[in-house]
Design a protein around this motif. Structure first.
Motif, mmCIF file in Angstrom:
data_model
loop_
_atom_site.group_PDB
_atom_site.id
_atom_site.type_symbol
_atom_site.label_atom_id
_atom_site.label_comp_id
_atom_site.label_asym_id
_atom_site.label_seq_id
_atom_site.Cartn_x
_atom_site.Cartn_y
_atom_site.Cartn_z
ATOM 1 N N HIS A 14 0.826 -1.208 0.000
ATOM 2 C CA HIS A 14 0.000 0.000 0.000
ATOM 3 C C HIS A 14 0.857 1.253 0.000
ATOM 4 C CE1 HIS A 14 -3.781 -2.087 0.374
ATOM 5 N NE2 HIS A 14 -3.344 -2.775 1.406
ATOM 6 N N THR A 15 1.948 1.246 0.765
ATOM 7 C CA THR A 15 2.847 2.399 0.807
ATOM 8 C C THR A 15 3.468 2.640 -0.557
ATOM 9 O OG1 THR A 15 3.366 1.954 3.126
ATOM 10 C CG2 THR A 15 4.869 3.405 1.941
ATOM 11 N N LYS A 28 2.256 1.833 -3.491
ATOM 12 C CA LYS A 28 1.229 2.368 -4.392
ATOM 13 C C LYS A 28 0.968 3.844 -4.112
ATOM 14 C CE LYS A 28 -1.299 -1.917 -5.378
ATOM 15 N NZ LYS A 28 -2.580 -2.652 -5.196
ATOM 16 N N ASP A 29 0.910 4.196 -2.824
ATOM 17 C CA ASP A 29 0.670 5.595 -2.455
ATOM 18 C C ASP A 29 1.811 6.491 -2.937
ATOM 19 O OD1 ASP A 29 -1.742 5.094 -1.278
ATOM 20 O OD2 ASP A 29 -0.960 5.017 0.772
ATOM 21 N N TYR A 30 3.065 6.055 -2.755
ATOM 22 C CA TYR A 30 4.211 6.855 -3.170
ATOM 23 C C TYR A 30 4.207 7.070 -4.681
ATOM 24 C CZ TYR A 30 6.703 7.094 1.311
ATOM 25 O OH TYR A 30 7.083 7.391 2.595
ATOM 26 N N ARG A 77 1.631 6.950 -6.630
ATOM 27 C CA ARG A 77 0.489 7.823 -6.950
ATOM 28 C C ARG A 77 0.831 9.289 -6.708
ATOM 29 N NH1 ARG A 77 -3.213 9.520 -3.458
ATOM 30 N NH2 ARG A 77 -2.664 7.889 -1.949
ATOM 31 N N HIS A 78 1.510 9.587 -5.599
ATOM 32 C CA HIS A 78 1.883 10.968 -5.297
ATOM 33 C C HIS A 78 2.897 11.498 -6.314
ATOM 34 C CE1 HIS A 78 -0.339 11.623 -1.643
ATOM 35 N NE2 HIS A 78 0.174 10.569 -1.054
ATOM 36 N N SER A 85 1.071 12.302 -9.469
ATOM 37 C CA SER A 85 0.324 13.549 -9.324
ATOM 38 C C SER A 85 1.257 14.753 -9.485
ATOM 39 C CB SER A 85 -0.356 13.586 -7.957
ATOM 40 O OG SER A 85 -1.034 14.808 -7.753
ATOM 41 N N THR A 129 -2.985 14.220 2.974
ATOM 42 C CA THR A 129 -2.566 14.028 1.581
ATOM 43 C C THR A 129 -1.292 14.810 1.289
ATOM 44 O OG1 THR A 129 -4.861 13.697 0.897
ATOM 45 C CG2 THR A 129 -3.277 14.261 -0.829
ATOM 46 N N GLY A 182 1.548 13.026 2.869
ATOM 47 C CA GLY A 182 1.852 11.818 2.098
ATOM 48 C C GLY A 182 2.685 12.142 0.883
ATOM 49 N N ALA A 232 6.554 10.920 -0.102
ATOM 50 C CA ALA A 232 6.848 10.291 -1.390
ATOM 51 C C ALA A 232 7.932 11.058 -2.148
ATOM 52 C CB ALA A 232 5.573 10.209 -2.222
#
Length: 305
Positions: free
Chosen positions: A29-30, A32-34, A36-37, A40, A73, A76, A80
């Motif tokens: 999950h971490t 994927k979040d990194y 994604r950031h 973005s 957010t 996060g 990242a």
């Protein structure tokens, strides 16, 4: 000839960042979040993120604040981007301008014992009733419930083995007799339906070869809460919060609760003292002390005449 740039991190950079995170045992999950950031940030930049400047990072954070992005957010994204520039790109000076936003922790929503009973009873089927029972009876996280295997239930030692929980840590969770009975009811029903495979998932998803999803558990909790007439904002995690709070109200040592929840820091567990009603009830109000002092002389005073 003009160079065409992409708004997303290129494949080579993405793979290198994933490798760096894997070497440091970052959870799925971490990771994927990194990614994604970073994606973005690349979309904001309009070119590959490895071409960014310190001023670009500053503009990005200003834009986040102008768009009223939540502190969680923003923080996060900071984590990242610090990883991307500090570890993967070996440009630690880039991260110096990134600013972390102070988050004001919200008071956690907790069910009463009676509400927890109503919610579990209103579960849409025995599978979800057993899953809710694990959340409230053992304090497991949603992802931990979803990835339980049949073999993780140790009825001899009365323990639930949690493998690769948050932070990729293994631990044992408590297994009460009532929870064991509930799980056995679901196991028998699952066997009857043909979805309970040997050594397979304890809570299969739509396919018995896949685990139940967090989304399915969230939907089931919301459905049960509505059916039970519970107006609080609840999620599967609410049952975990309630587990910890109710143990605290039973005077269970906070260090024991820390171990059961799988918290690394005692400070994380101490958050539950803020919602424990017994903790507040155990404190004498100064107003009550004043009234006791005022009433004392009245009791001992002689009646007039």
């Amino acid at each position: 000839m003009d160079t065409i740039t992409t708004a997303a991190p290129n494949n080579a950079l993405r793979e290198r960042m994933l490798q760096d995170m894997t070497m440091r045992s970052f959870g799925e999950h971490t990771q994927k979040d990194y990614i994604r950031h970073v994606r973005s940030f690349a979309a904001f930049l309009g070119r590959p993120p490895d071409t960014a400047t310190i001023e670009d990072l500053r503009r990005y954070q200003i834009a986040q604040h102008e768009r009223a992005i939540s502190p969680a957010t923003i923080n996060g994204a900071v984590s990242a981007l610090r990883f991307l520039f500090g570890i993967t790109l070996k440009r630690p000076e880039m991260a110096l301008g990134l600013v972390v936003v102070r988050c004001t922790p919200k008071l956690r929503e907790v069910l009463s014992v009676e509400e927890a009973a109503r919610l579990i009873e209103a579960a849409p089927g025995i599978k979800y009733k057993a899953a809710f029972g694990v959340a409230y009876g053992a304090g497991l996280r949603v992802s931990e419930i979803a990835h339980l295997k049949v073999d993780d239930i140790d009825s001899t030692r009365m323990l639930i083995r949690v493998e690769q929980g948050k932070g990729r840590k293994d631990r044992n969770a408590m297994l009460s007799p009532h929870l064991l009975d509930l799980l056995r009811q679901w196991w028998r029903e699952g066997k009857r339906r043909g979805v309970m495979l040997p050594h397979g998932w304890l809570f299969p998803g739509r396919s018995c070869t896949d685990p139940i999803s967090a989304r399915q558990l969230h939907r089931a909790v919301h459905e049960a809460a509505e059916f039970a007439g519970i107006r609080k904002r609840v999620s599967p995690h609410t049952l975990r919060h309630s587990f910890a709070t109710h143990l605290l109200e039973q005077d269970v040592d906070i260090r024991v609760i820390q171990v059961l929840l799988g918290h690394t820091k005692i400070g994380t567990t101490a958050i539950y003292t803020k919602v424990s009603t017994r903790t507040m009830q155990a404190v004498a109000s100064p107003l009550d002390r004043i009234f006791s002092l005022m009433e004392g002389p009245k009791r001992t005073a002689s009646p007039p005449g």
